[in-house]
Design a protein around this motif. Structure first.
Motif, mmCIF file in Angstrom:
data_model
loop_
_atom_site.group_PDB
_atom_site.id
_atom_site.type_symbol
_atom_site.label_atom_id
_atom_site.label_comp_id
_atom_site.label_asym_id
_atom_site.label_seq_id
_atom_site.Cartn_x
_atom_site.Cartn_y
_atom_site.Cartn_z
ATOM 1 N N ASP A 112 40.352 11.189 47.195
ATOM 2 C CA ASP A 112 39.104 11.932 47.027
ATOM 3 C C ASP A 112 39.081 12.728 45.728
ATOM 4 O O ASP A 112 38.008 12.986 45.171
ATOM 5 C CB ASP A 112 38.889 12.888 48.203
ATOM 6 C CG ASP A 112 38.572 12.167 49.505
ATOM 7 O OD1 ASP A 112 38.185 10.990 49.444
ATOM 8 O OD2 ASP A 112 38.748 12.776 50.571
ATOM 9 N N TYR A 113 40.247 13.119 45.262
ATOM 10 C CA TYR A 113 40.325 13.912 44.030
ATOM 11 C C TYR A 113 39.622 13.201 42.872
ATOM 12 O O TYR A 113 38.904 13.828 42.080
ATOM 13 C CB TYR A 113 41.798 14.172 43.680
ATOM 14 C CG TYR A 113 42.019 14.724 42.294
ATOM 15 C CD1 TYR A 113 41.742 16.057 42.010
ATOM 16 C CD2 TYR A 113 42.491 13.912 41.267
ATOM 17 C CE1 TYR A 113 41.938 16.567 40.731
ATOM 18 C CE2 TYR A 113 42.693 14.410 39.995
ATOM 19 C CZ TYR A 113 42.414 15.743 39.728
ATOM 20 O OH TYR A 113 42.607 16.235 38.458
ATOM 21 N N PHE A 114 39.799 11.896 42.773
ATOM 22 C CA PHE A 114 39.250 11.161 41.633
ATOM 23 C C PHE A 114 37.743 10.955 41.750
ATOM 24 O O PHE A 114 37.062 10.768 40.733
ATOM 25 C CB PHE A 114 39.972 9.818 41.487
ATOM 26 C CG PHE A 114 41.445 9.980 41.222
ATOM 27 C CD1 PHE A 114 41.907 10.361 39.972
ATOM 28 C CD2 PHE A 114 42.370 9.767 42.238
ATOM 29 C CE1 PHE A 114 43.254 10.529 39.735
ATOM 30 C CE2 PHE A 114 43.726 9.932 42.006
ATOM 31 C CZ PHE A 114 44.172 10.316 40.747
ATOM 32 N N GLN A 115 37.212 11.010 42.963
ATOM 33 C CA GLN A 115 35.780 10.760 43.129
ATOM 34 C C GLN A 115 34.932 11.868 42.507
ATOM 35 O O GLN A 115 33.770 11.637 42.151
ATOM 36 C CB GLN A 115 35.447 10.602 44.618
ATOM 37 C CG GLN A 115 36.198 9.471 45.301
ATOM 38 C CD GLN A 115 36.180 8.173 44.512
ATOM 39 O OE1 GLN A 115 35.122 7.740 44.043
ATOM 40 N NE2 GLN A 115 37.354 7.558 44.344
ATOM 41 N N GLN A 116 35.491 13.064 42.363
ATOM 42 C CA GLN A 116 34.725 14.142 41.743
ATOM 43 C C GLN A 116 34.380 13.819 40.292
ATOM 44 O O GLN A 116 33.318 14.212 39.790
ATOM 45 C CB GLN A 116 35.496 15.464 41.824
ATOM 46 C CG GLN A 116 36.786 15.489 41.031
ATOM 47 C CD GLN A 116 37.527 16.801 41.130
ATOM 48 O OE1 GLN A 116 36.923 17.881 41.136
ATOM 49 N NE2 GLN A 116 38.852 16.730 41.216
ATOM 50 N N PHE A 117 35.256 13.067 39.632
ATOM 51 C CA PHE A 117 34.977 12.687 38.245
ATOM 52 C C PHE A 117 33.876 11.639 38.195
ATOM 53 O O PHE A 117 33.003 11.681 37.326
ATOM 54 C CB PHE A 117 36.254 12.183 37.572
ATOM 55 C CG PHE A 117 37.331 13.225 37.484
ATOM 56 C CD1 PHE A 117 37.278 14.217 36.516
ATOM 57 C CD2 PHE A 117 38.383 13.240 38.390
ATOM 58 C CE1 PHE A 117 38.246 15.200 36.442
ATOM 59 C CE2 PHE A 117 39.361 14.208 38.322
ATOM 60 C CZ PHE A 117 39.293 15.200 37.347
ATOM 61 N N SER A 118 33.892 10.710 39.143
ATOM 62 C CA SER A 118 32.825 9.710 39.210
ATOM 63 C C SER A 118 31.477 10.379 39.461
ATOM 64 O O SER A 118 30.472 10.044 38.816
ATOM 65 C CB SER A 118 33.113 8.697 40.325
ATOM 66 O OG SER A 118 34.317 7.998 40.076
ATOM 67 N N ARG A 119 31.448 11.347 40.381
ATOM 68 C CA ARG A 119 30.195 12.044 40.685
ATOM 69 C C ARG A 119 29.682 12.824 39.485
ATOM 70 O O ARG A 119 28.471 13.019 39.339
ATOM 71 C CB ARG A 119 30.388 12.976 41.887
ATOM 72 C CG ARG A 119 30.613 12.248 43.204
ATOM 73 C CD ARG A 119 30.510 13.207 44.373
ATOM 74 N NE ARG A 119 31.567 14.204 44.365
ATOM 75 C CZ ARG A 119 32.746 14.053 44.979
ATOM 76 N NH1 ARG A 119 33.011 12.929 45.638
ATOM 77 N NH2 ARG A 119 33.641 15.016 44.939
ATOM 78 N N ALA A 120 30.604 13.258 38.612
ATOM 79 C CA ALA A 120 30.220 14.026 37.420
ATOM 80 C C ALA A 120 29.866 13.129 36.239
ATOM 81 O O ALA A 120 29.595 13.627 35.148
ATOM 82 C CB ALA A 120 31.358 14.964 37.035
ATOM 83 N N GLY A 121 29.868 11.808 36.457
ATOM 84 C CA GLY A 121 29.512 10.896 35.389
ATOM 85 C C GLY A 121 30.636 10.633 34.406
ATOM 86 O O GLY A 121 30.386 10.230 33.262
ATOM 87 N N MET A 122 31.862 10.849 34.857
ATOM 88 C CA MET A 122 33.030 10.638 34.009
ATOM 89 C C MET A 122 33.796 9.412 34.488
ATOM 90 O O MET A 122 33.975 9.210 35.687
ATOM 91 C CB MET A 122 33.945 11.866 34.043
ATOM 92 C CG MET A 122 33.288 13.131 33.550
ATOM 93 S SD MET A 122 34.374 14.603 33.685
ATOM 94 C CE MET A 122 33.270 15.886 33.069
ATOM 95 N N ALA A 123 34.250 8.594 33.550
ATOM 96 C CA ALA A 123 35.077 7.436 33.881
ATOM 97 C C ALA A 123 36.542 7.862 33.910
ATOM 98 O O ALA A 123 36.940 8.794 33.204
ATOM 99 C CB ALA A 123 34.865 6.332 32.854
#
Length: 252
Positions: A112-123
């Motif tokens: 789940d930690y990595f999904q926050q970057f996806s939600r923020a528009g970051m690859a």
């Protein structure tokens, strides 16, 4: 559309705690080939602070040679085969059917930690000196990530050569110039960012250093200073301190 930023993660010391796996295998490998010298965590950190020993097989070999030099022997006198070092190391770390010290690695983040970057528009993705099998074991087998972007040992020269981060960045942002952030725990990781900046000056590059779990609290300031000296823009106490908000702050 280009991502707002590209966040690349090292794996060892960032995604998993390797103090009881890779480092333990390194210690036992050195002890085996020197017949007794068991390097401490500080010994290993001191070697890695030089910025040239990201690969633990090479680090084992170097510590073995340095031990024999303290005993008055030249390297040419030491009967040492690199393939034997790798085989012994892997017998401890990987074991048979993944039953070696790799079983003792605590995870430092969740999927789940990595999904926050996806939600923020970051690859995001991973650039590691670990073998692809070992890296995939933790990323897919234990974290449950589905085919994450991974540049492993087999895919690029070892750090601080920037080829791996350059390759990952190109795959995640082929047409743009989004800032790239590399999150690592060694001087070699931070120097990788400097070399990438020198090769691709059109893109902003940032290094975030993280104090790995094996470092004692009393040693953290000195370890952090080495990361800063190696080129880190920020030094954090743990991986989860790296957030989209922090990325936005660092990149301006």
């Amino acid at each position: 559309m280009s991502p707002l930023a590209i966040v690349l993660f090292d794996i060892d010391g960032i995604v998993r705690d390797v103090s009881r796996s890779y480092r333990r295998a390194l210690q036992e490998t050195v002890a085996h080939f020197t017949q007794g010298y068991h390097p401490s965590q500080r010994d290993i950190d001191g070697l890695k602070a030089e910025g040239a020993w990201n690969n633990d097989w090479h680090a084992s070999e170097e510590l073995i040679y340095r031990y024999f030099e303290t005993q008055g022997q030249d390297r040419a006198q030491v009967q040492l085969e690199y393939e034997d070092i790798v085989a012994f190391f892997q017998s401890k770390y990987r074991g048979a059917n993944w039953n070696g010290y790799i079983q003792d690695e605590a995870l430092l983040v969740s999927s789940d930690y990595f999904q926050q970057f996806s939600r923020a528009g970051m690859a995001w993705g991973f650039v590691s000196g670990a073998t692809r099998a070992s890296a995939s074991y933790v990323l897919e087998g234990r974290l449950g990530l589905e085919s994450p972007l991974l540049i492993a040992m087999e895919d690029a020269p070892g750090k601080p050569d920037p080829a791996g981060v350059l390759q990952a960045t190109q795959r995640l942002d082929p047409m743009g110039h989004s800032p790239t952030i590399y999150v690592g725990d060694t001087v070699a990781d931070m120097q990788t960012v400097i070399h990438a900046r020198n090769q691709d000056g059109d893109r902003p590059w940032f290094g975030l250093g993280v104090i790995p779990p094996h470092v004692a609290a009393a040693d953290s300031p000195a370890y952090g200073d080495r990361l800063f000296q190696g080129g880190a823009n920020r030094v954090l106490n743990q991986t989860v301190d790296v957030t989209p908000a922090l990325i936005s702050e660092v990149t301006g």
